[in-house]
Design a protein around this motif. Structure first.
Motif, PDB file in Angstrom:
ATOM      1  N   GLY A  90     -27.197 -22.108 -24.461  1.00 36.57           N
ATOM      2  CA  GLY A  90     -28.047 -21.224 -25.252  1.00 36.57           C
ATOM      3  C   GLY A  90     -28.004 -21.532 -26.733  1.00 36.57           C
ATOM      4  O   GLY A  90     -28.433 -20.712 -27.555  1.00 36.57           O
ATOM      5  N   ILE A  91     -27.527 -22.717 -27.089  1.00 32.94           N
ATOM      6  CA  ILE A  91     -27.447 -23.105 -28.497  1.00 32.94           C
ATOM      7  C   ILE A  91     -28.817 -23.523 -29.018  1.00 32.94           C
ATOM      8  O   ILE A  91     -29.201 -23.183 -30.133  1.00 32.94           O
ATOM      9  N   GLU A  92     -29.559 -24.264 -28.198  1.00 35.47           N
ATOM     10  CA  GLU A  92     -30.905 -24.715 -28.566  1.00 35.47           C
ATOM     11  C   GLU A  92     -31.911 -24.288 -27.492  1.00 35.47           C
ATOM     12  O   GLU A  92     -31.536 -23.773 -26.441  1.00 35.47           O
ATOM     13  N   ASP A  93     -33.178 -24.529 -27.744  1.00 35.08           N
ATOM     14  CA  ASP A  93     -34.281 -24.010 -26.937  1.00 35.08           C
ATOM     15  C   ASP A  93     -34.510 -24.874 -25.701  1.00 35.08           C
ATOM     16  O   ASP A  93     -35.260 -25.857 -25.735  1.00 35.08           O
ATOM     17  N   ILE A  94     -33.898 -24.491 -24.592  1.00 38.13           N
ATOM     18  CA  ILE A  94     -34.052 -25.285 -23.375  1.00 38.13           C
ATOM     19  C   ILE A  94     -35.424 -25.063 -22.739  1.00 38.13           C
ATOM     20  O   ILE A  94     -35.968 -25.958 -22.092  1.00 38.13           O
ATOM     21  N   LYS A  95     -36.014 -23.897 -22.934  1.00 37.39           N
ATOM     22  CA  LYS A  95     -37.334 -23.657 -22.342  1.00 37.39           C
ATOM     23  C   LYS A  95     -38.397 -24.585 -22.930  1.00 37.39           C
ATOM     24  O   LYS A  95     -39.287 -25.058 -22.206  1.00 37.39           O
ATOM     25  N   ALA A  96     -38.305 -24.866 -24.219  1.00 37.89           N
ATOM     26  CA  ALA A  96     -39.262 -25.785 -24.829  1.00 37.89           C
ATOM     27  C   ALA A  96     -39.169 -27.162 -24.183  1.00 37.89           C
ATOM     28  O   ALA A  96     -40.188 -27.836 -23.981  1.00 37.89           O
ATOM     29  N   GLY A 120     -29.341 -19.970 -21.725  1.00 31.33           N
ATOM     30  CA  GLY A 120     -30.786 -19.949 -21.915  1.00 31.33           C
ATOM     31  C   GLY A 120     -31.522 -19.057 -20.927  1.00 31.33           C
ATOM     32  O   GLY A 120     -32.758 -19.029 -20.918  1.00 31.33           O
ATOM     33  N   ASN A 121     -30.796 -18.307 -20.114  1.00 29.65           N
ATOM     34  CA  ASN A 121     -31.438 -17.472 -19.095  1.00 29.65           C
ATOM     35  C   ASN A 121     -32.454 -16.503 -19.681  1.00 29.65           C
ATOM     36  O   ASN A 121     -33.496 -16.225 -19.090  1.00 29.65           O
ATOM     37  N   HIS A 122     -32.150 -15.969 -20.857  1.00 33.26           N
ATOM     38  CA  HIS A 122     -32.995 -14.940 -21.454  1.00 33.26           C
ATOM     39  C   HIS A 122     -34.406 -15.447 -21.739  1.00 33.26           C
ATOM     40  O   HIS A 122     -35.327 -14.641 -21.943  1.00 33.26           O
ATOM     41  N   GLN A 123     -34.610 -16.763 -21.727  1.00 32.50           N
ATOM     42  CA  GLN A 123     -35.929 -17.327 -22.009  1.00 32.50           C
ATOM     43  C   GLN A 123     -36.844 -17.365 -20.781  1.00 32.50           C
ATOM     44  O   GLN A 123     -38.021 -17.706 -20.907  1.00 32.50           O
ATOM     45  N   PHE A 124     -36.322 -17.010 -19.626  1.00 32.30           N
ATOM     46  CA  PHE A 124     -37.082 -17.185 -18.392  1.00 32.30           C
ATOM     47  C   PHE A 124     -37.309 -15.848 -17.687  1.00 32.30           C
ATOM     48  O   PHE A 124     -36.454 -14.960 -17.711  1.00 32.30           O
TER      49      PHE A 124
END
Length: 316
Positions: A90-96, A120-124
């Motif tokens: 969750g350090i950088e934008d994995i969804k992008a 990065g779960n919160h992005q999905f």
């Protein structure tokens, strides 16, 4: 997040803080990239933080080499849908990154709920998980005090491009939208992934098995490096059973895809892990190092980090 649970995570991190020695991180950074990556196809979508590698048809390893965890998440694509197995620190934008790789609907499944795999779960919007107390608790995220060392100077080879810092980093809350269990099969269109529950490293640890190809996404149950078996969620007897199950499965496997360090391993390694683990938990084998109350038992290519007071589980 309940204060008591956050305190347990913080305690586990503090107990293992020896991994953050400056000399260690300088040596670690100097050895990157690991030689194993020279044999893989690096994707042009790689960024200043994520390095992307094609590790099998329709499978991209999303590797974070510049932080000491060296987390690897995997985008697994079928004809109709895709699975993102873990979402990193969750350090950088994995969804992008995922959005550049595929336009298919993406569902997140976590190998387990430790902070470095759910960041990065919160992005999905769609997240599937086995249902355990630990997985449900981790939906609340973790505060800065529990994970700030992940962005401390000794943990990094380079500063995150986004400007994230040790003072601001936290694991954001997310919502599990559905459950999976042992034996469930997820059809992505042209490829089917089976859920294997492998408790031990954590209560909610799973693997994804593609029987047709012999591919196994194995999470933290095994990887080339120090395997953490000291967290509050670790159950050594369950880990023993899970490793034995995988050794029995190994003759049908062609590739292992671990969640740290190197993206492709040979299934024959599982028998070595089992033999080494049995030596540690059933004999008086002396640890190779003891630091901050943790014992490390080193073998060729991997090690176990355990609490020395509960390592013996007998030979039943």
């Amino acid at each position: 997040m309940k204060d008591t649970f956050a305190a347990l995570i913080l305690s586990a991190l503090t107990a293992s803080s020896g991994v953050y020695a400056q000399a260690d991180i300088e040596s670690f950074c100097a050895d990157l990239p690991r030689p194993a990556y020279s044999a893989l196809e690096k994707r042009p979508e790689s960024t200043g933080w994520f390095e992307l590698y094609t590790v099998a048809p329709g499978v991209t390893a999303i590797y974070e080499p510049f932080q000491w965890q060296e987390v690897i998440s995997y985008l697994i694509e079928g004809e109709n849908r895709a699975i993102l197995f873990d979402t990193g620190n969750g350090i950088e934008d994995i969804k992008a990154v995922v959005d550049r790789l595929t336009d298919k609907p993406v569902t997140v499944i976590n190998s387990h709920s430790h902070y470095d795999h759910v960041g990065g779960n919160h992005q999905f919007g769609r997240i599937l998980s086995v249902s355990t107390d630990f997985s449900r608790e981790m939906e609340h995220g973790l505060p800065n005090e529990a994970v700030h060392e992940e962005l401390s100077g000794p943990a990094l080879c380079k500063s995150p491009p986004s400007g994230a810092t040790a003072e601001t980093h936290a694991i954001k809350p997310y919502s599990i939208t559905g459950t999976v269990k042992e034996g469930d099969v997820i059809d992505l269109g042209g490829r089917k992934l089976e859920i294997l529950q492998l408790p031990g490293h954590t209560s909610d640890a799973i693997a994804l098995l593609e029987r047709e190809t012999g591919y196994l996404w194995i999470g933290d149950t095994y990887y080339n490096g120090p395997i953490w078996l000291f967290a509050p969620q670790t159950d050594l007897k369950a880990y023993r059973a899970s490793i034995a199950r995988l050794v029995a499965l190994a003759p049908t496997l062609t590739k292992l895809f671990p969640a740290h360090n190197t993206a492709v391993e040979d299934p024959s390694e599982l028998a070595r892990v089992q033999a080494a683990f049995e030596k540690v938990v059933t004999t008086d084998l002396a640890p190779d190092a003891v630091e901050d109350g943790m014992a490390e038992f080193r073998f060729d290519g991997f090690s176990f980090i355990m609490r020395p007071d509960n390592r013996h589980i007998g030979d039943e």
